[in-house]
Design an enzyme around this catalytic site. Structure first.
Site, PDB file in Angstrom:
ATOM      1  N   ASP A 267      35.208  42.295 129.540  1.00 14.74           N
ATOM      2  CA  ASP A 267      35.614  43.997 130.805  1.00 14.74           C
ATOM      3  C   ASP A 267      34.271  44.963 130.176  1.00 14.74           C
ATOM      4  O   ASP A 267      33.657  45.062 129.050  1.00 14.74           O
ATOM      5  CB  ASP A 267      36.119  44.228 130.541  1.00 14.74           C
ATOM      6  CG  ASP A 267      36.767  44.676 132.600  1.00 14.74           C
ATOM      7  OD1 ASP A 267      35.258  45.223 133.299  1.00 14.74           O
ATOM      8  OD2 ASP A 267      37.746  44.605 132.969  1.00 14.74           O
ATOM      9  N   GLU A 615      41.775  54.308 146.629  1.00 17.26           N
ATOM     10  CA  GLU A 615      42.955  53.220 145.759  1.00 17.26           C
ATOM     11  C   GLU A 615      41.448  52.335 145.281  1.00 17.26           C
ATOM     12  O   GLU A 615      40.697  51.890 145.781  1.00 17.26           O
ATOM     13  CB  GLU A 615      43.387  52.285 146.576  1.00 17.26           C
ATOM     14  CG  GLU A 615      43.107  51.562 147.780  1.00 17.26           C
ATOM     15  CD  GLU A 615      44.476  50.764 148.189  1.00 17.26           C
ATOM     16  OE1 GLU A 615      45.572  50.192 147.231  1.00 17.26           O
ATOM     17  OE2 GLU A 615      43.938  50.510 149.404  1.00 17.26           O
TER      18      GLU A 615
END
Length: 864
Positions: A267, A615
């Site tokens: 990542d 979110e």
């Protein structure tokens, strides 16, 4: 003799020349070609291939390549693209065929875009063939902001959906010798929040059962069933080791147990967390962190740290042969995609650019949005609404918000049908529609725009200047004027005049505002790029966002009658530039005034919920109920709750359309509303899909891929990765709406299931047939769900989804629905051997339209 020597020398030269070109020979295997090319590279050249932005090696004919691309629910960040529903909404379709069609369309657009960019010699981020999707993490806790990117809380549903995503993206099953694209299973593993501490969080004390039964099945399915070509390791630690340097996860499980041969990618900037103060701090510096990651199996870094691998080799931290292993995988992947070959040899390059945002893809997006619509409640069958009659009010923060519908990790569509647009279109001239935003998502204030009170050069709005460079050097290349609150995205509708670059540009917007009252003016921006806000010669805000768009706000106190000279300086940074801008006073929400404006209107469609600007991944959000992209509680924000309750008290019939990527606790709303439709973030066609359901043009059949809890109190500690009392599989309480729940306008009645055999062997498949009758006058889809429960496993899941089928049943008809359970679908945790296996025992088969026991039919089977 001389002629003979010349002949021998010429033959040797020709042979060596053939050998020199063998890695360019596409008749050879990718492995053989990679072996040959690898031998010709220096250590420095090999290392340069191991970062997401790989440099060209011209003397070997290796082009620049950027490994970073996104297609979470349509191609993201590289020009116009069809935007499909957010993955959590796609999961709600319970339609694996529909998911395959969505990602086939997305992969067609991806290939067409890559061909276009490559033809122009462009090889930048979001232009390549390697897509870092799907996200198959388990949505174990509804507070996790990135749960919206997943396919829900169930390992089996996630596995089925994920396999179809990968098959469609990679072109698995095609006759081409080249892969269509490469997909990436992420984030491996045991990763589902919190966002705010993901760079330091250690997921520990995970039981082997939870690991293999909950967190790993989808990854295993993508590796072994779909042959996914990339796996992305997560930010967090697992049992003390960073996931991107975790030998148990990457070596023991992924490569040795499952036989994975593909690329492992970190990542982004996850390797930095190995040594950064305040993060994991498991390694002392970049070379040791990078070396450890490669030795554990992480071949490719998203980030800059792998440049230190040459130093790692010199210091003996890692051998060049270890580097070779990773680089060979990277080279093989590029050969498999045809990226190293003449485009004319690759059939996928023949996909025309006209597929991008085509009418066919619009229809696929609409079908997916329709199928995702999940009707949670419908008191007294108030829905569908009549198209004839009086006025309907459409209100709420999400009613007219196109950007909300796009979700996150999204592209930009050519057009979007908002929910207000859809309702107006469906209602036509038969019913009058009035609209009022009424409130914001969370705050008890709403912005009243004063953009039209700004002027420049005697005109309302802002003057605009554009430079085809990022430094505002020289005279502006283009001048223009903006007369409405502006929104541009270089992959979408822009305020640019002809002649402005879509990349590597800068802009300046100028205007003057004369305050008509005292108070606080809010500068609202949604940004990708660099932005500086200046008022009366003073910089009041500097913002930068490269990883998608993000919302930024700045408050300025103003005095009535005073002049404010406003300058916005914008600079392109990467990908698709984006800037949405407005300014206005924050006014308190006046609910009594709203009720008065709606006097005489009986039916109100309240379109609320939350937004992907609240979110998502590691966000700068700090509002009540939210923290860093996560939620701190799952209740519907109080301002919306107050509005709905006031409407109900005023005698209105309230239909609540809830847009969100997470399950919201709406127990109070079940008391104050007559109907509730969960619409997720439904993509570009979402407004039409919502309206079709509300007015009965489409019969809903979406199902919840998550449990909807009654309140936050029902949730365990967010940071506890134990599955005890989590998700429908282990939850001991009473949910508000069960996993798999969803209503229809049809009534379906289930008969008694029948088995092909009451006893089967461990290697035998079982056929289960159940009659389902549509006991109504309206044809519709039904989602038949099959769950297993092992009767002798007191510590195990309450039940497990192991098969489902979405099927259309005509009005008044009975359909014999057949579900087949393969041996792997009977796999269960073996406590003795710490493995998942198909073994002897008794199972209860439960079949129904949700995971709720109340409406299930039961039958038993024995495995011998």
């Amino acid at each position: 003799m001389k002629n003979r020597l010349i002949s021998i020398s010429l033959a040797l030269f020709m042979a060596s020349n053939i050998f020199a070109q063998s890695y360019k020979d596409n008749t050879l295997s990718p492995s053989d070609r990679a072996d040959d090319l690898l031998k010709r590279m220096t250590l420095e050249e090999k290392v340069s291939m191991m970062m997401d932005s790989s440099k060209p090696i011209e003397h070997l004919g290796i082009k620049k390549y950027n490994w970073w691309n996104e297609a979470l629910h349509g191609v993201a960040r590289s020009g116009f693209a069809t935007v499909f529903p957010q993955p959590i909404g796609l999961a709600a379709t319970f339609d694996d065929k529909s998911i395959y069609d969505v990602f086939t369309a997305a992969s067609d657009e991806a290939r067409a875009k890559n061909t276009y960019f490559a033809s122009k010699g462009e090889y930048e981020r979001y232009q390549g063939l390697t897509f870092w999707t799907p996200n198959v993490n388990i949505y174990r806790d509804p507070r996790w902001g990135r749960g919206i990117e997943t396919y829900g809380e169930d390992p089996y549903l996630t596995s089925v959906m994920g396999v179809n995503v990968v098959n469609a993206l990679q072109g698995n099953g095609s006759n081409s010798k080249y892969d269509k694209l490469h997909a990436c299973a992420k984030h491996f593993a045991v990763h589902s929040g919190p966002e705010w501490n993901r760079h330091s969080f250690n997921a520990e004390n995970i039981s082997p059962r939870d690991l293999y039964e909950t967190y790993l099945p989808a990854f295993k399915a993508l590796v072994q069933e779909a042959n996914v070509k990339e796996v992305m390791c997560a930010y967090n630690r697992f049992e003390g080791e960073p996931c991107c340097g975790n030998n148990r996860l990457l070596t023991n499980i992924l490569r040795e147990e499952w036989g994975y041969k593909g690329i492992i990618v970190s990542d982004c900037w996850a390797i930095s967390d190995f040594y950064t103060k305040g993060a994991h701090e498991t390694h002392k510096d970049r070379p040791s962190a990078s070396s450890a990651a490669v030795l554990s199996g992480t071949d490719l870094e998203c980030g800059p740290n792998y440049a230190s691998l040459t130093e790692g080799v010199k210091k003996g931290m890692i051998k060049e042969s270890d580097i070779d292993r990773s680089v060979k995988r990277l080279l093989e992947a590029r050969f498999e995609l045809g990226e190293m070959d003449d485009p004319a040899l690759v059939p996928w390059t023949k996909i025309p650019y006209s597929v991008v945002c085509s009418a066919e893809h619009d229809s696929i997006a609409l079908k997916a949005a329709r199928e995702s619509m999940t009707l949670l409640m419908n008191k007294n069958n108030i829905l569908p609404l009549s198209k004839e009659g009086g006025t309907i009010a459409v209100i709420g923060p999400n009613a007219n918000d196109s950007v909300m519908q796009w979700g996150n990790y999204n592209g930009t569509p050519r057009s979007t049908v908002t929910i207000l647009d859809g309702i107006k279109s469906i209602a036509g001239n038969s019913r009058k529609i009035v609209y009022d935003q009424v409130c914001s998502w969370v705050e008890d204030r709403i912005i009243q725009s004063v953009f039209n009170m700004c002027s420049s050069n005697g005109k309302t709005g802002f003057s605009a200047e554009y430079w085809n460079n990022t430094t505002q050097s020289g005279k502006p290349d283009v001048a223009a004027h903006v007369v409405i609150p502006f929104r541009f995205c270089t992959s979408g509708a822009t305020v640019f005049a002809p002649g402005v670059n879509l990349t590597d540009f800068s802009a300046r917007y100028k205007s003057q505002y004369i305050a008509d009252s005292n108070g606080d003016i809010v500068f609202e921006t949604y940004l990708r790029g660099d932005l500086e806000i200046e008022v009366n010669g003073k910089v009041i805000g500097k913002y930068r966002e490269d990883h998608g768009g993000r919302k930024f706000s700045k408050v300025l106190t103003v005095e009535k009658g005073k002049k404010y000279n406003i300058v916005l300086n914008f600079k392109y940074s990467s990908g698709d530039a984006q800037l949405d801008f407005d300014l206005g006073f924050k006014r308190e929400v006046d609910i009594p005034q709203t009720i008065e404006r709606l006097k005489g209107i009986d039916t109100v469609i309240f379109v609320g919920g939350i937004s992907p600007s609240l979110e998502g991944e590691e966000m700068g959000v700090n509002l009540p109920g939210f923290r860093g992209g996560d939620r701190t509680d799952i209740e519907l924000p109080m301002i919306q709750r107050r509005v709905i309750e006031s409407l109900q008290n005023a005698g209105k019939k309230v239909i609540f359309v809830c847009c969100s990527g997470s399950p919201i606790a709406i127990e109070k709303e079940t008391e104050n509303c007559q109907a509730i439709l969960q619409a997720w973030y439904p993509g570009q066609e979402g407004g039409k899909a919502v309206a079709e359901v509300l007015f009965g043009d489409y019969n809903p059949a979406g199902r919840l891929p998550v449990t909807m809890y009654r309140n936050t109190k029902q949730l365990p500690d967010f940071e506890d990765y134990n599955m005890n009392n989590r998700t429908y599989r282990y939850f001991k309480g009473s949910p508000l709406f069960a996993f798999g729940h969803g209503l229809s306008y049809s009534e379906f009645v289930y008969g008694q299931p029948k088995l092909s055999s009451g006893t089967i062997s461990r290697n035998e498949a079982l056929k289960v047939t159940i009659p389902v009758t549509n006991n109504s006058k309206l044809s519709g889809d039904e989602v038949v769900q099959l769950y297993l429960k092992r009767t002798d496993d007191a510590q195990g899941p309450i039940k497990e989804l192991r098969a489902f089928k979405r099927i259309n049943i005509p009005a008044g008809a009975t359909t014999e629905v057949e579900l087949t359970l393969a041996p792997k679908q009977f796999e269960w945790w073996d406590e003795k051997n710490n493995v998942m296996s198909t073994r002897e025992g008794n199972f209860q088969i439960l079949i129904g339209n949700s995971s709720d026991d109340a409406n299930m039919k039961s039958i038993n089977v024995e495995i011998k």
